[in-house]
Design an enzyme around this catalytic site. Structure first.
Site, mmCIF file in Angstrom:
data_model
loop_
_atom_site.group_PDB
_atom_site.id
_atom_site.type_symbol
_atom_site.label_atom_id
_atom_site.label_comp_id
_atom_site.label_asym_id
_atom_site.label_seq_id
_atom_site.Cartn_x
_atom_site.Cartn_y
_atom_site.Cartn_z
ATOM 1 N N ASP A 5 7.366 -9.627 11.667
ATOM 2 C CA ASP A 5 7.720 -10.995 10.953
ATOM 3 C C ASP A 5 7.333 -10.844 9.477
ATOM 4 O O ASP A 5 8.118 -11.482 8.740
ATOM 5 C CB ASP A 5 7.041 -11.994 11.762
ATOM 6 C CG ASP A 5 7.651 -12.112 12.976
ATOM 7 O OD1 ASP A 5 8.757 -11.695 13.311
ATOM 8 O OD2 ASP A 5 7.039 -13.201 13.892
ATOM 9 N N ARG A 6 6.188 -10.533 9.105
ATOM 10 C CA ARG A 6 5.702 -10.728 7.855
ATOM 11 C C ARG A 6 6.583 -9.934 6.854
ATOM 12 O O ARG A 6 7.374 -10.409 5.886
ATOM 13 C CB ARG A 6 4.228 -10.462 7.529
ATOM 14 C CG ARG A 6 3.680 -10.446 6.156
ATOM 15 C CD ARG A 6 2.581 -9.612 5.918
ATOM 16 N NE ARG A 6 2.902 -8.039 6.235
ATOM 17 C CZ ARG A 6 3.631 -7.008 5.198
ATOM 18 N NH1 ARG A 6 3.942 -7.912 4.211
ATOM 19 N NH2 ARG A 6 3.698 -6.203 5.788
ATOM 20 N N PHE A 64 3.626 10.642 2.627
ATOM 21 C CA PHE A 64 2.900 9.692 1.687
ATOM 22 C C PHE A 64 3.307 8.522 1.580
ATOM 23 O O PHE A 64 2.950 7.522 0.978
ATOM 24 C CB PHE A 64 3.140 10.348 0.188
ATOM 25 C CG PHE A 64 2.049 10.123 -0.821
ATOM 26 C CD1 PHE A 64 0.658 10.182 -0.450
ATOM 27 C CD2 PHE A 64 2.324 9.546 -2.100
ATOM 28 C CE1 PHE A 64 -0.416 9.866 -1.392
ATOM 29 C CE2 PHE A 64 1.237 9.228 -2.891
ATOM 30 C CZ PHE A 64 -0.140 9.487 -2.372
ATOM 31 N N ASP A 118 -4.961 0.882 1.255
ATOM 32 C CA ASP A 118 -5.539 -0.605 1.300
ATOM 33 C C ASP A 118 -7.036 -0.630 0.583
ATOM 34 O O ASP A 118 -7.448 -1.395 -0.413
ATOM 35 C CB ASP A 118 -5.657 -1.369 2.383
ATOM 36 C CG ASP A 118 -4.341 -1.868 2.643
ATOM 37 O OD1 ASP A 118 -3.645 -2.376 1.801
ATOM 38 O OD2 ASP A 118 -3.921 -2.074 4.032
ATOM 39 N N SER A 174 0.744 -1.289 -0.117
ATOM 40 C CA SER A 174 -0.055 -0.057 -0.076
ATOM 41 C C SER A 174 0.690 1.383 -0.144
ATOM 42 O O SER A 174 0.203 2.424 -0.360
ATOM 43 C CB SER A 174 -1.089 0.180 1.126
ATOM 44 O OG SER A 174 -0.396 -0.026 2.268
ATOM 45 N N HIS A 175 2.222 1.044 0.540
ATOM 46 C CA HIS A 175 3.053 2.182 0.396
ATOM 47 C C HIS A 175 4.429 2.036 -0.461
ATOM 48 O O HIS A 175 5.120 2.538 -0.220
ATOM 49 C CB HIS A 175 3.214 2.768 1.782
ATOM 50 C CG HIS A 175 1.947 3.359 2.286
ATOM 51 N ND1 HIS A 175 1.158 2.583 2.753
ATOM 52 C CD2 HIS A 175 1.599 4.569 2.406
ATOM 53 C CE1 HIS A 175 0.040 3.321 3.146
ATOM 54 N NE2 HIS A 175 0.345 4.466 2.870
ATOM 55 N N ALA A 184 4.996 4.614 4.306
ATOM 56 C CA ALA A 184 4.903 3.840 5.555
ATOM 57 C C ALA A 184 5.745 4.650 6.323
ATOM 58 O O ALA A 184 6.813 5.122 6.072
ATOM 59 C CB ALA A 184 5.376 2.399 5.181
ATOM 60 N N LEU A 185 5.461 4.581 7.633
ATOM 61 C CA LEU A 185 6.302 5.177 8.711
ATOM 62 C C LEU A 185 7.537 4.265 9.325
ATOM 63 O O LEU A 185 8.430 4.563 9.946
ATOM 64 C CB LEU A 185 5.465 5.468 10.011
ATOM 65 C CG LEU A 185 4.701 6.678 10.039
ATOM 66 C CD1 LEU A 185 3.901 6.884 11.202
ATOM 67 C CD2 LEU A 185 5.745 7.915 9.991
HETATM 68 N N1 LIG Z 1 1.803 8.556 5.746
HETATM 69 C C1 LIG Z 1 0.342 8.246 6.027
HETATM 70 O O1 LIG Z 1 0.076 9.340 6.469
HETATM 71 C C2 LIG Z 1 -0.021 7.253 6.217
HETATM 72 C C3 LIG Z 1 0.699 6.012 6.319
HETATM 73 N N2 LIG Z 1 0.082 4.691 6.600
HETATM 74 C C4 LIG Z 1 0.858 3.406 6.552
HETATM 75 O O2 LIG Z 1 0.266 2.290 5.963
HETATM 76 C C5 LIG Z 1 0.526 1.121 6.294
HETATM 77 C C6 LIG Z 1 -0.371 0.001 6.594
HETATM 78 O O3 LIG Z 1 -1.012 0.286 7.833
HETATM 79 P P1 LIG Z 1 -2.041 -0.743 8.405
HETATM 80 O O4 LIG Z 1 -2.908 -1.314 7.188
HETATM 81 O O5 LIG Z 1 -2.590 -0.155 9.581
HETATM 82 O O6 LIG Z 1 -0.989 -1.779 8.830
HETATM 83 P P2 LIG Z 1 -1.467 -3.420 9.083
HETATM 84 O O7 LIG Z 1 -2.862 -3.460 9.698
HETATM 85 O O8 LIG Z 1 -1.330 -4.286 7.820
HETATM 86 O O9 LIG Z 1 -0.408 -3.922 10.043
HETATM 87 C C7 LIG Z 1 -0.227 -2.890 11.312
HETATM 88 C C8 LIG Z 1 0.864 -3.638 12.114
HETATM 89 O O10 LIG Z 1 0.792 -4.845 12.775
HETATM 90 C C9 LIG Z 1 1.240 -5.988 12.478
HETATM 91 N N3 LIG Z 1 0.540 -7.086 11.916
HETATM 92 C C10 LIG Z 1 -0.158 -7.123 11.334
HETATM 93 N N4 LIG Z 1 -1.043 -8.438 11.207
HETATM 94 C C11 LIG Z 1 -0.381 -9.019 12.230
HETATM 95 C C12 LIG Z 1 -0.785 -10.139 13.053
HETATM 96 N N5 LIG Z 1 -1.764 -11.142 12.424
HETATM 97 N N6 LIG Z 1 0.012 -10.567 13.896
HETATM 98 C C13 LIG Z 1 0.712 -9.628 14.420
HETATM 99 N N7 LIG Z 1 1.184 -8.655 13.828
HETATM 100 C C14 LIG Z 1 0.584 -8.228 13.103
HETATM 101 C C15 LIG Z 1 2.020 -5.509 10.952
HETATM 102 O O11 LIG Z 1 3.283 -6.089 10.777
HETATM 103 P P3 LIG Z 1 3.946 -6.565 9.522
HETATM 104 O O12 LIG Z 1 4.159 -5.512 8.715
HETATM 105 O O13 LIG Z 1 5.214 -7.410 9.727
HETATM 106 O O14 LIG Z 1 2.634 -7.305 8.728
HETATM 107 C C16 LIG Z 1 2.205 -4.069 11.364
HETATM 108 O O15 LIG Z 1 3.229 -3.583 12.057
HETATM 109 C C17 LIG Z 1 1.761 1.592 7.425
HETATM 110 O O16 LIG Z 1 2.832 1.291 7.235
HETATM 111 C C18 LIG Z 1 1.448 3.013 7.767
HETATM 112 O O17 LIG Z 1 2.563 3.924 8.160
HETATM 113 C C19 LIG Z 1 -1.064 4.770 7.029
HETATM 114 C C20 LIG Z 1 -2.145 5.592 7.132
HETATM 115 C C21 LIG Z 1 -1.285 7.005 6.735
HETATM 116 O O1 LIG Z 2 -2.910 4.635 3.286
HETATM 117 C C1 LIG Z 2 -3.234 5.800 3.969
HETATM 118 O O2 LIG Z 2 -4.135 5.895 4.736
HETATM 119 C C2 LIG Z 2 -2.432 7.056 3.484
HETATM 120 N N1 LIG Z 2 -1.180 6.770 2.946
HETATM 121 C C3 LIG Z 2 -0.519 7.923 2.689
HETATM 122 C C4 LIG Z 2 -1.002 9.236 2.835
HETATM 123 C C5 LIG Z 2 -2.323 9.289 2.944
HETATM 124 C C6 LIG Z 2 -3.074 8.299 3.745
#
Ligand SMILES: NC(=O)C1=CN([C@@H]2O[C@H](COP(=O)(O)OP(=O)(O)OC[C@H]3O[C@@H](n4cnc5c(N)ncnc54)[C@H](OP(=O)(O)O)[C@@H]3O)[C@@H](O)[C@H]2O)C=CC1
Ligand SMILES: O=C(O)C1=NCCCC1
Length: 343
Positions: free
Chosen positions: A313-314, A127, A194, A53-54, A129-130
């Site tokens: 881990d993933r 824009f 996503d 997604s990023h 992942a963190l």
């Molecule tokens: N720049 C921005 O403004 C924004 C950026 N984002 C980015 O979007 C990305 C995705 O976010 P999001 O969809 O919430 O992430 P996920 O829900 O996919 O995962 C969140 C965290 O939980 C872990 N995880 C997921 N499933 C499991 C499990 N079954 N057991 C244990 N740990 C688990 C993941 O590890 P693993 O990675 O190993 O799966 C990760 O560290 C992030 O990187 C975030 O920074 C989101 C919003 C705004």
């Molecule tokens: O996936 C998200 O949520 C976002 N990612 C990058 C910046 C805007 C929101």
């Protein structure tokens, strides 16, 4: 490794090859070489670790944002040494990652001398992942926590309309016998990226993640994107964390709240113009506690309790696979990247 077709629809690329292609695209669409290097590395890391997604999915959004004039791809961040434990950066309407890169050595120096240091980035765009922002601190033995706010698309728990962004929180801590413990999660039930990917693939999103334009629960990603909204994860608890992110990432940095900017004069702009906060702690200051050994013990006990998957881990499995086989890029996505490299 040179780009090798894996089958009709995917191509395998070496990390360096992907970075080179992305760097070229960024420069072609108006960034400086310095900014391009930081963004290309960041985006290629996400793709390498299966954080789709990023990863390269975001490149057309970066390009349209740059072309709209909304963001300055040539901005030179201004770093200010504000106090013993506080660094401030004005990103100059540029991206947040080059601002972090510019302030990083001062931030680490302060964290190591005072035990804790805060970095406040404003006038910036995030824009991506963190986790790529926090993981390297833990690789140096430091603990890092970061928050970013994004564009309004999440309805606070108990409210009637969207106000918060998807507002991620990322945390990284060293451990003795393994890679750092890292998690990075949106405070919305699903990341906006996503939802876009589900819409593109014609898939539904999980129940409880979004509502349509009438506020009714929906699993149709298009209904969420076209007038609908997302929900916080975990009801009032995720909503409170999202509110905290607004306060730390915007109010504390001098950035915009998620509802405070308007990109309507910049057609094609996609990146939010908000803020980022990083807190870095040197755990060695708590002398004798052996933080990395204690975090290793926590992981050991979690595994002993039956846990099979730690956050991160993933990603590490995906990283190992990419290092072995190259980064697998979807054929259509690669075509699109090559077109952007020429455009
Ligand atoms: N720049 C921005 O403004 C924004 C950026 N984002 C980015 O979007 C990305 C995705 O976010 P999001 O969809 O919430 O992430 P996920 O829900 O996919 O995962 C969140 C965290 O939980 C872990 N995880 C997921 N499933 C499991 C499990 N079954 N057991 C244990 N740990 C688990 C993941 O590890 P693993 O990675 O190993 O799966 C990760 O560290 C992030 O990187 C975030 O920074 C989101 C919003 C705004
Ligand atoms: O996936 C998200 O949520 C976002 N990612 C990058 C910046 C805007 C929101």
């Amino acid at each position: 490794m040179s780009a090798t077709p894996v089958c009709a629809v995917t191509t395998s690329m070496a990390f360096s090859e992907l970075v080179a292609l992305l760097t070229h695209i960024f420069i072609r669409h108006g960034t400086s070489a310095e900014v391009a290097a930081v963004l290309a590395d960041n985006c290629a890391r996400a793709e390498r670790d299966g954080a789709h997604s990023h990863g390269v999915f975001r490149i057309p959004g970066y390009v349209s944002t740059l072309n709209s004039g909304w963001v300055d791809g040539r901005a030179v961040p201004q770093v200010e040494d504000v106090a013993s434990g506080f660094v401030r950066v004005d990103a100059g309407n540029g991206f947040a990652q080059p601002a972090l890169a510019a302030a990083r050595s001062l931030l680490v120096e302060k964290a190591r001398s005072a035990g804790i240091a805060v970095l406040a980035i404003r006038n910036s765009h995030h824009f991506a992942a963190l986790w790529p922002d926090v993981e390297p601190f833990a690789e140096e033995g430091l603990v890092a926590l970061s928050v970013v706010n994004s564009m309004t698309c999440v309805v606070p728990y108990g409210a009637d309309r969207p106000l918060f962004g998807t507002n991620p929180i990322a945390f990284a801590a060293p451990r003795a016998d393994g890679p750092p413990i890292v998690f990075d999660l949106a405070t919305s039930a699903i990341a906006h990226g996503d939802v876009q990917i589900a819409a593109r693939k014609g898939e539904r999103v999980p129940p409880g993640t979004g509502v349509d334009s009438l506020g009714q629960p929906t699993q149709d990603p298009r209904a969420i994107l076209e007038g609908g909204a997302l929900l916080p994860f975990g009801g009032h608890k995720g909503s409170a964390l999202s509110m905290m992110v607004e306060l730390l990432a915007a109010a504390l940095t001098g950035g915009n709240f998620s509802f405070e900017f308007d990109w309507s004069n910049h057609p094609g702009a996609k990146t939010p113009w908000t803020g980022q906060l990083l807190i870095v702690i040197d755990p060695s200051k708590n002398a004798g506690q052996g933080f990395a050994e204690r975090s290793q013990e926590l992981v050991r006990q979690m595994h002993a309790a039956g846990l099979r998957r730690l956050p991160g881990d993933r990603r590490h499995r995906a990283r190992a696979k990419s290092e072995e086989q190259g980064i697998i890029i979807d054929g259509e996505e690669l075509e699109q990247l090559r077109a952007l490299a020429q455009a």
